[in-house]
Write an enzyme that holds these catalytic residues in place. Structure first.
Site, mmCIF file in Angstrom:
data_model
loop_
_atom_site.group_PDB
_atom_site.id
_atom_site.type_symbol
_atom_site.label_atom_id
_atom_site.label_comp_id
_atom_site.label_asym_id
_atom_site.label_seq_id
_atom_site.Cartn_x
_atom_site.Cartn_y
_atom_site.Cartn_z
ATOM 1 N N ASP A 2 0.498 -0.938 -0.239
ATOM 2 C CA ASP A 2 -0.124 -0.231 0.059
ATOM 3 C C ASP A 2 0.888 1.072 0.368
ATOM 4 O O ASP A 2 2.130 0.938 0.854
ATOM 5 C CB ASP A 2 -0.538 -0.080 1.357
ATOM 6 C CG ASP A 2 -1.954 0.973 1.076
ATOM 7 O OD1 ASP A 2 -1.615 1.687 -0.233
ATOM 8 O OD2 ASP A 2 -2.867 0.845 1.773
ATOM 9 N N GLY A 3 0.771 2.448 -0.662
ATOM 10 C CA GLY A 3 1.506 3.200 -0.715
ATOM 11 C C GLY A 3 2.057 3.808 -2.093
ATOM 12 O O GLY A 3 2.755 5.278 -2.179
ATOM 13 N N ASN A 4 1.580 3.479 -3.235
ATOM 14 C CA ASN A 4 1.775 3.605 -4.521
ATOM 15 C C ASN A 4 1.438 5.278 -4.484
ATOM 16 O O ASN A 4 2.922 6.173 -5.087
ATOM 17 C CB ASN A 4 1.450 2.784 -4.956
ATOM 18 C CG ASN A 4 2.040 1.639 -5.221
ATOM 19 O OD1 ASN A 4 2.656 1.129 -4.519
ATOM 20 N ND2 ASN A 4 1.527 -0.017 -5.287
ATOM 21 N N GLY A 5 0.716 5.618 -4.802
ATOM 22 C CA GLY A 5 -0.312 6.329 -4.932
ATOM 23 C C GLY A 5 0.478 7.823 -4.127
ATOM 24 O O GLY A 5 1.338 8.817 -4.498
ATOM 25 N N SER A 47 -7.511 -5.720 -5.532
ATOM 26 C CA SER A 47 -8.531 -6.397 -4.535
ATOM 27 C C SER A 47 -9.377 -6.057 -5.458
ATOM 28 O O SER A 47 -10.070 -5.058 -7.088
ATOM 29 C CB SER A 47 -8.568 -5.347 -3.550
ATOM 30 O OG SER A 47 -9.987 -3.968 -3.984
ATOM 31 N N ASN A 50 -10.882 -2.702 -6.226
ATOM 32 C CA ASN A 50 -10.107 -1.912 -6.779
ATOM 33 C C ASN A 50 -9.885 -1.472 -8.088
ATOM 34 O O ASN A 50 -10.174 -0.587 -8.376
ATOM 35 C CB ASN A 50 -8.066 -2.489 -7.432
ATOM 36 C CG ASN A 50 -7.674 -2.061 -5.445
ATOM 37 O OD1 ASN A 50 -6.504 -3.276 -5.313
ATOM 38 N ND2 ASN A 50 -7.876 -1.323 -5.126
ATOM 39 N N TRP A 51 -12.120 -1.758 -8.805
ATOM 40 C CA TRP A 51 -12.216 -2.137 -10.307
ATOM 41 C C TRP A 51 -12.760 -0.308 -9.850
ATOM 42 O O TRP A 51 -13.105 -0.014 -10.959
ATOM 43 C CB TRP A 51 -13.276 -3.231 -10.019
ATOM 44 C CG TRP A 51 -12.556 -4.447 -10.698
ATOM 45 C CD1 TRP A 51 -12.693 -5.534 -10.092
ATOM 46 C CD2 TRP A 51 -12.292 -5.121 -11.606
ATOM 47 N NE1 TRP A 51 -12.056 -6.083 -10.628
ATOM 48 C CE2 TRP A 51 -11.443 -5.956 -11.934
ATOM 49 C CE3 TRP A 51 -11.765 -4.144 -12.999
ATOM 50 C CZ2 TRP A 51 -11.013 -6.406 -12.040
ATOM 51 C CZ3 TRP A 51 -10.796 -4.965 -14.599
ATOM 52 C CH2 TRP A 51 -10.589 -5.615 -13.493
ATOM 53 N N ARG A 53 -11.849 2.304 -8.387
ATOM 54 C CA ARG A 53 -10.599 2.920 -9.159
ATOM 55 C C ARG A 53 -10.878 4.010 -10.530
ATOM 56 O O ARG A 53 -11.383 2.875 -11.922
ATOM 57 C CB ARG A 53 -9.446 2.532 -8.810
ATOM 58 C CG ARG A 53 -8.869 2.352 -7.350
ATOM 59 C CD ARG A 53 -7.292 2.190 -7.442
ATOM 60 N NE ARG A 53 -7.378 1.292 -5.863
ATOM 61 C CZ ARG A 53 -6.532 1.891 -5.400
ATOM 62 N NH1 ARG A 53 -5.173 2.135 -6.003
ATOM 63 N NH2 ARG A 53 -5.795 1.445 -4.419
ATOM 64 N N LEU A 177 -7.344 -4.386 7.716
ATOM 65 C CA LEU A 177 -6.862 -5.639 6.450
ATOM 66 C C LEU A 177 -7.800 -5.364 4.998
ATOM 67 O O LEU A 177 -7.355 -6.477 4.069
ATOM 68 C CB LEU A 177 -8.018 -6.921 7.455
ATOM 69 C CG LEU A 177 -6.629 -8.700 7.120
ATOM 70 C CD1 LEU A 177 -6.087 -8.559 7.354
ATOM 71 C CD2 LEU A 177 -7.875 -9.585 8.323
ATOM 72 N N GLU A 189 -0.211 -12.720 12.908
ATOM 73 C CA GLU A 189 0.229 -11.436 13.143
ATOM 74 C C GLU A 189 0.537 -10.513 12.380
ATOM 75 O O GLU A 189 0.982 -10.634 11.348
ATOM 76 C CB GLU A 189 2.242 -12.140 14.550
ATOM 77 C CG GLU A 189 2.173 -12.947 15.292
ATOM 78 C CD GLU A 189 1.261 -12.366 16.334
ATOM 79 O OE1 GLU A 189 1.212 -11.685 16.481
ATOM 80 O OE2 GLU A 189 0.962 -13.407 17.239
HETATM 81 C C1 IPE Z 1 -1.437 -0.290 -3.539
HETATM 82 O O1 IPE Z 1 -1.275 1.219 -3.034
HETATM 83 C C2 IPE Z 1 -1.607 0.039 -5.135
HETATM 84 C C3 IPE Z 1 -2.120 -1.698 -5.855
HETATM 85 C C4 IPE Z 1 -3.868 -0.938 -5.822
HETATM 86 C C5 IPE Z 1 -1.353 -2.730 -5.673
HETATM 87 P P1 IPE Z 1 -2.681 2.689 -3.888
HETATM 88 O O2 IPE Z 1 -2.507 2.771 -5.042
HETATM 89 O O3 IPE Z 1 -3.813 2.113 -2.988
HETATM 90 O O4 IPE Z 1 -1.833 4.033 -2.721
HETATM 91 P P2 IPE Z 1 -2.135 5.266 -2.006
HETATM 92 O O5 IPE Z 1 -3.078 4.036 -0.802
HETATM 93 O O6 IPE Z 1 -3.451 5.747 -2.810
HETATM 94 O O7 IPE Z 1 -1.529 5.792 -1.031
HETATM 95 MG MG MG Z 2 -4.274 2.362 -1.133
#
Ligand code: IPE
Ligand code: MG
Length: 228
Positions: A2-5, A47, A50-51, A53, A177, A189
């Site tokens: 997570d966190g690419n964006g 996920s 994610n569609w 988006r 999660l 864990e």
């Molecule tokens: C994870 O990063 C990319 C996936 C969908 C695998 P995000 O696209 O969720 O990045 P943020 O949460 O917007 O920073």
């Molecule tokens: Mg994300």
């Protein structure tokens, strides 16, 4: 992962640049896990939610998945990595569906490491599909609901035959999660790391495993020292 964006945004780059950097991180993480002799590594790649988006981002992510399989499958195979995909295969583009089958069949006999890719994956969807299969079997008289066990249920999940995760790592500071392995994570864990996925390195993986090793896992029992 997570966190690419947010990683991209912090650099004034488009989100797609974050996803591209994320694929690089994925490569080095799989390599590092192999070197650490980790036998099972599951990545949450896309996920079922994610569609929703923006269309262009979905197509960027699909493109990267295709590129990852086309470019990295040979190396994964060479390194004895077995690739498996969990998630729904319903309604996927034919070329993606074919690549998933190719990745699984090419690497089916590999035993060094298992890379499980959760793609078009949502835990509720997976559990629902399993429940539906069980209900159909019961209706057809192939299964007796009275004797159904947790193992029988787990055998209908996409993860059938795979071990439950011991450790779940989520990057970018989010602590949830998000529909990932709800059934399988019953005794996992959790380690939440603040860095965004593109910045996650082998040292962070090692540190998370170190934290994991210090945890006292009781699986509902009492601590060992409490037993007299
Ligand atoms: C994870 O990063 C990319 C996936 C969908 C695998 P995000 O696209 O969720 O990045 P943020 O949460 O917007 O920073
Ligand atoms: Mg994300």
């Amino acid at each position: 992962m997570d966190g690419n964006g947010r990683w991209a945004r912090a650099r004034g780059l488009p989100r797609a640049a974050g996803h591209r950097a994320g694929v690089e991180t994925l490569r080095r993480t799989v390599r590092a896990a192999g070197e650490m002799d980790i036998k099972w590594l599951t990545i949450y790649a896309f996920s079922s939610e994610n569609w929703s988006r923006p269309k262009s981002e979905v197509s960027d992510l699909m493109g990267l998945l295709k590129l990852f399989i086309r470019r990295d499958l040979a190396e994964l195979h060479q390194n004895g990595v077995r690739v498996r995909i969990v998630g729904s295969r319903e309604g996927l583009e034919p070329d993606i569906a074919a690549l998933l089958v190719e990745a699984e069949s090419l690497t089916a006999d590999n035993t060094n490491m298992n890379l499980v890719v959760a793609f078009n994956y949502g835990s509720r969807d997976e559990i629902l599909r399993a429940a539906r299969a069980i209900a159909m079997d019961a209706r057809a008289g192939r299964l007796d609901p009275d004797t159904l066990t947790a193992d029988d249920f787990a055998a209908r999940l996409d993860t059938a035959g795979m071990p439950d995760p011991d450790l779940i790592i989520r990057t970018s500071g989010e602590q949830r999660l998000s529909n990932f392995l709800l059934w399988q994570a019953a005794y996992a864990e959790f380690v939440f790391v603040p860095c965004h996925w593109p910045d996650f390195g082998p040292d962070d993986l090692a540190a998370a495993i170190h934290v994991f090793a210090e945890r006292d896992r009781r699986f509902g029992r009492v601590a060992q020292e409490a037993v007299s």
